[in-house]
Write a protein that holds these residues in place. Structure first.
Motif, PDB file in Angstrom:
ATOM      1  N   TYR A 170       0.454  -1.606   0.276  1.00 50.80           N
ATOM      2  CA  TYR A 170      -0.273   0.046  -0.060  1.00 50.80           C
ATOM      3  C   TYR A 170       0.775   1.398  -0.155  1.00 50.80           C
ATOM      4  O   TYR A 170       1.355   1.784   1.409  1.00 50.80           O
ATOM      5  CB  TYR A 170      -1.071  -0.147   1.120  1.00 50.80           C
ATOM      6  CG  TYR A 170      -2.019  -0.806   1.037  1.00 50.80           C
ATOM      7  CD1 TYR A 170      -2.845  -0.787   0.756  1.00 50.80           C
ATOM      8  CD2 TYR A 170      -1.708  -2.111   1.506  1.00 50.80           C
ATOM      9  CE1 TYR A 170      -4.216  -1.957   0.756  1.00 50.80           C
ATOM     10  CE2 TYR A 170      -2.294  -3.265   1.314  1.00 50.80           C
ATOM     11  CZ  TYR A 170      -3.948  -3.433   1.184  1.00 50.80           C
ATOM     12  OH  TYR A 170      -5.057  -4.174   0.375  1.00 50.80           O
ATOM     13  N   TYR A 171       0.645   2.077  -1.119  1.00 52.39           N
ATOM     14  CA  TYR A 171       1.775   3.115  -0.832  1.00 52.39           C
ATOM     15  C   TYR A 171       0.617   4.210  -0.305  1.00 52.39           C
ATOM     16  O   TYR A 171      -0.974   5.061  -0.700  1.00 52.39           O
ATOM     17  CB  TYR A 171       1.653   3.168  -2.611  1.00 52.39           C
ATOM     18  CG  TYR A 171       3.131   2.719  -2.682  1.00 52.39           C
ATOM     19  CD1 TYR A 171       4.209   2.438  -3.279  1.00 52.39           C
ATOM     20  CD2 TYR A 171       2.084   0.691  -3.735  1.00 52.39           C
ATOM     21  CE1 TYR A 171       4.424   1.489  -3.645  1.00 52.39           C
ATOM     22  CE2 TYR A 171       2.452  -0.027  -3.815  1.00 52.39           C
ATOM     23  CZ  TYR A 171       4.104  -0.422  -4.064  1.00 52.39           C
ATOM     24  OH  TYR A 171       4.399  -0.646  -4.752  1.00 52.39           O
ATOM     25  N   SER A 172       1.486   5.326   0.323  1.00 50.19           N
ATOM     26  CA  SER A 172       0.108   6.785   0.564  1.00 50.19           C
ATOM     27  C   SER A 172       0.342   8.070  -0.906  1.00 50.19           C
ATOM     28  O   SER A 172       1.366   7.158  -2.530  1.00 50.19           O
ATOM     29  CB  SER A 172       1.613   7.534   1.352  1.00 50.19           C
ATOM     30  OG  SER A 172       1.032   8.679   1.347  1.00 50.19           O
ATOM     31  N   LEU A 173      -0.929   8.257  -1.372  1.00 49.22           N
ATOM     32  CA  LEU A 173      -0.761   8.983  -2.287  1.00 49.22           C
ATOM     33  C   LEU A 173      -0.323  10.018  -2.422  1.00 49.22           C
ATOM     34  O   LEU A 173       0.480  10.796  -3.477  1.00 49.22           O
ATOM     35  CB  LEU A 173      -2.802   9.178  -1.910  1.00 49.22           C
ATOM     36  CG  LEU A 173      -3.047  10.307  -3.543  1.00 49.22           C
ATOM     37  CD1 LEU A 173      -2.917   9.325  -4.415  1.00 49.22           C
ATOM     38  CD2 LEU A 173      -4.075  10.704  -3.124  1.00 49.22           C
ATOM     39  N   GLU A 174       0.430  11.284  -1.179  1.00 49.72           N
ATOM     40  CA  GLU A 174       0.969  12.011  -0.615  1.00 49.72           C
ATOM     41  C   GLU A 174       2.379  11.772  -1.617  1.00 49.72           C
ATOM     42  O   GLU A 174       2.823  12.629  -1.881  1.00 49.72           O
ATOM     43  CB  GLU A 174       0.980  12.497   0.441  1.00 49.72           C
ATOM     44  CG  GLU A 174       1.863  13.795   0.250  1.00 49.72           C
ATOM     45  CD  GLU A 174       1.837  14.242   2.038  1.00 49.72           C
ATOM     46  OE1 GLU A 174       2.346  14.209   2.568  1.00 49.72           O
ATOM     47  OE2 GLU A 174       0.353  13.838   2.237  1.00 49.72           O
ATOM     48  N   GLU A 175       2.716  10.271  -1.026  1.00 47.61           N
ATOM     49  CA  GLU A 175       3.793   9.951  -2.131  1.00 47.61           C
ATOM     50  C   GLU A 175       4.340   9.776  -2.992  1.00 47.61           C
ATOM     51  O   GLU A 175       5.514  10.193  -3.716  1.00 47.61           O
ATOM     52  CB  GLU A 175       4.643   8.676  -0.978  1.00 47.61           C
ATOM     53  CG  GLU A 175       6.240   8.709  -1.114  1.00 47.61           C
ATOM     54  CD  GLU A 175       5.961   7.291  -0.131  1.00 47.61           C
ATOM     55  OE1 GLU A 175       6.180   5.766  -0.965  1.00 47.61           O
ATOM     56  OE2 GLU A 175       6.654   7.417   0.836  1.00 47.61           O
ATOM     57  N   VAL A 176       3.342   9.262  -4.041  1.00 49.03           N
ATOM     58  CA  VAL A 176       3.224   8.728  -4.902  1.00 49.03           C
ATOM     59  C   VAL A 176       3.206  10.494  -5.868  1.00 49.03           C
ATOM     60  O   VAL A 176       3.885  10.664  -6.981  1.00 49.03           O
ATOM     61  CB  VAL A 176       2.299   8.479  -5.664  1.00 49.03           C
ATOM     62  CG1 VAL A 176       2.187   8.065  -7.057  1.00 49.03           C
ATOM     63  CG2 VAL A 176       2.388   7.028  -5.366  1.00 49.03           C
ATOM     64  N   ARG A 177       2.476  11.200  -5.017  1.00 44.38           N
ATOM     65  CA  ARG A 177       1.972  12.405  -5.597  1.00 44.38           C
ATOM     66  C   ARG A 177       3.623  12.849  -5.244  1.00 44.38           C
ATOM     67  O   ARG A 177       3.884  13.979  -6.302  1.00 44.38           O
ATOM     68  CB  ARG A 177       1.378  13.378  -5.349  1.00 44.38           C
ATOM     69  CG  ARG A 177       0.004  13.012  -5.953  1.00 44.38           C
ATOM     70  CD  ARG A 177      -0.956  13.789  -5.155  1.00 44.38           C
ATOM     71  NE  ARG A 177      -2.495  13.511  -5.412  1.00 44.38           N
ATOM     72  CZ  ARG A 177      -3.683  14.507  -4.745  1.00 44.38           C
ATOM     73  NH1 ARG A 177      -3.460  15.202  -3.552  1.00 44.38           N
ATOM     74  NH2 ARG A 177      -4.839  13.606  -5.990  1.00 44.38           N
ATOM     75  N   GLY A 178       4.263  12.941  -5.132  1.00 47.79           N
ATOM     76  CA  GLY A 178       5.624  13.749  -4.737  1.00 47.79           C
ATOM     77  C   GLY A 178       6.754  12.813  -6.100  1.00 47.79           C
ATOM     78  O   GLY A 178       7.486  13.930  -6.126  1.00 47.79           O
ATOM     79  N   LEU A 179       6.428  12.151  -6.431  1.00 44.32           N
ATOM     80  CA  LEU A 179       7.122  12.230  -7.186  1.00 44.32           C
ATOM     81  C   LEU A 179       7.172  12.864  -9.127  1.00 44.32           C
ATOM     82  O   LEU A 179       7.946  13.361  -9.437  1.00 44.32           O
ATOM     83  CB  LEU A 179       6.784  10.090  -7.949  1.00 44.32           C
ATOM     84  CG  LEU A 179       7.305   9.372  -6.919  1.00 44.32           C
ATOM     85  CD1 LEU A 179       7.143   8.017  -7.176  1.00 44.32           C
ATOM     86  CD2 LEU A 179       8.689   9.096  -6.919  1.00 44.32           C
ATOM     87  N   PHE A 180       6.043  13.396  -8.417  1.00 40.58           N
ATOM     88  CA  PHE A 180       5.780  14.554 -10.240  1.00 40.58           C
ATOM     89  C   PHE A 180       6.475  15.901  -9.131  1.00 40.58           C
ATOM     90  O   PHE A 180       6.345  16.581  -9.939  1.00 40.58           O
ATOM     91  CB  PHE A 180       4.674  14.248 -10.552  1.00 40.58           C
ATOM     92  CG  PHE A 180       3.510  12.900 -10.846  1.00 40.58           C
ATOM     93  CD1 PHE A 180       3.876  12.771 -12.176  1.00 40.58           C
ATOM     94  CD2 PHE A 180       2.977  12.605  -9.636  1.00 40.58           C
ATOM     95  CE1 PHE A 180       3.834  12.140 -12.457  1.00 40.58           C
ATOM     96  CE2 PHE A 180       2.633  11.463 -10.669  1.00 40.58           C
ATOM     97  CZ  PHE A 180       2.510  11.605 -11.990  1.00 40.58           C
ATOM     98  N   GLY A 181       7.218  15.992  -7.926  1.00 34.68           N
ATOM     99  CA  GLY A 181       7.219  17.289  -8.225  1.00 34.68           C
ATOM    100  C   GLY A 181       6.090  18.581  -7.153  1.00 34.68           C
ATOM    101  O   GLY A 181       5.839  19.821  -7.066  1.00 34.68           O
TER     102      GLY A 181
END
Length: 84
Positions: free
Chosen positions: A72-83
């Motif tokens: 399970y991945y944090s949505l915030e962390e995934v968005r962080g990949l896009f800066g």
């Protein structure tokens, strides 16, 4: 035998309700995500393969929680990949 009369006012209410329903159907859909995403959802968002997702885990760019064999991945962390 019951006979119900339909008035002009009833028809106007029906028309307005139909127009509202059609307007809702025509609104652009936005995908809604939970705060935690499963691997398939993350791969879909990032448009990557399972191997690429594994590389993001190994490199530490994503730090998922493993629960019962599923990541399970944090949505915030995934968005962080896009800066974002």
């Amino acid at each position: 035998m019951n006979i119900d009369l339909v008035t002009k006012e009833d028809l106007e209410k029906l028309r307005m309700r139909l127009l509202e329903d059609i307007a809702k159907l025509m609104e652009p859909r936005q995908e809604k995500y939970n705060d935690w995403l499963r691997s398939l959802e993350v791969r879909k968002i990032l448009k990557i393969s399972p191997g690429s997702l594994q590389n993001l885990r190994i490199s530490g760019k994503l730090n998922p929680k493993k629960i019962g064999g599923s990541y399970y991945y944090s949505l915030e962390e995934v968005r962080g990949l896009f800066g974002e």
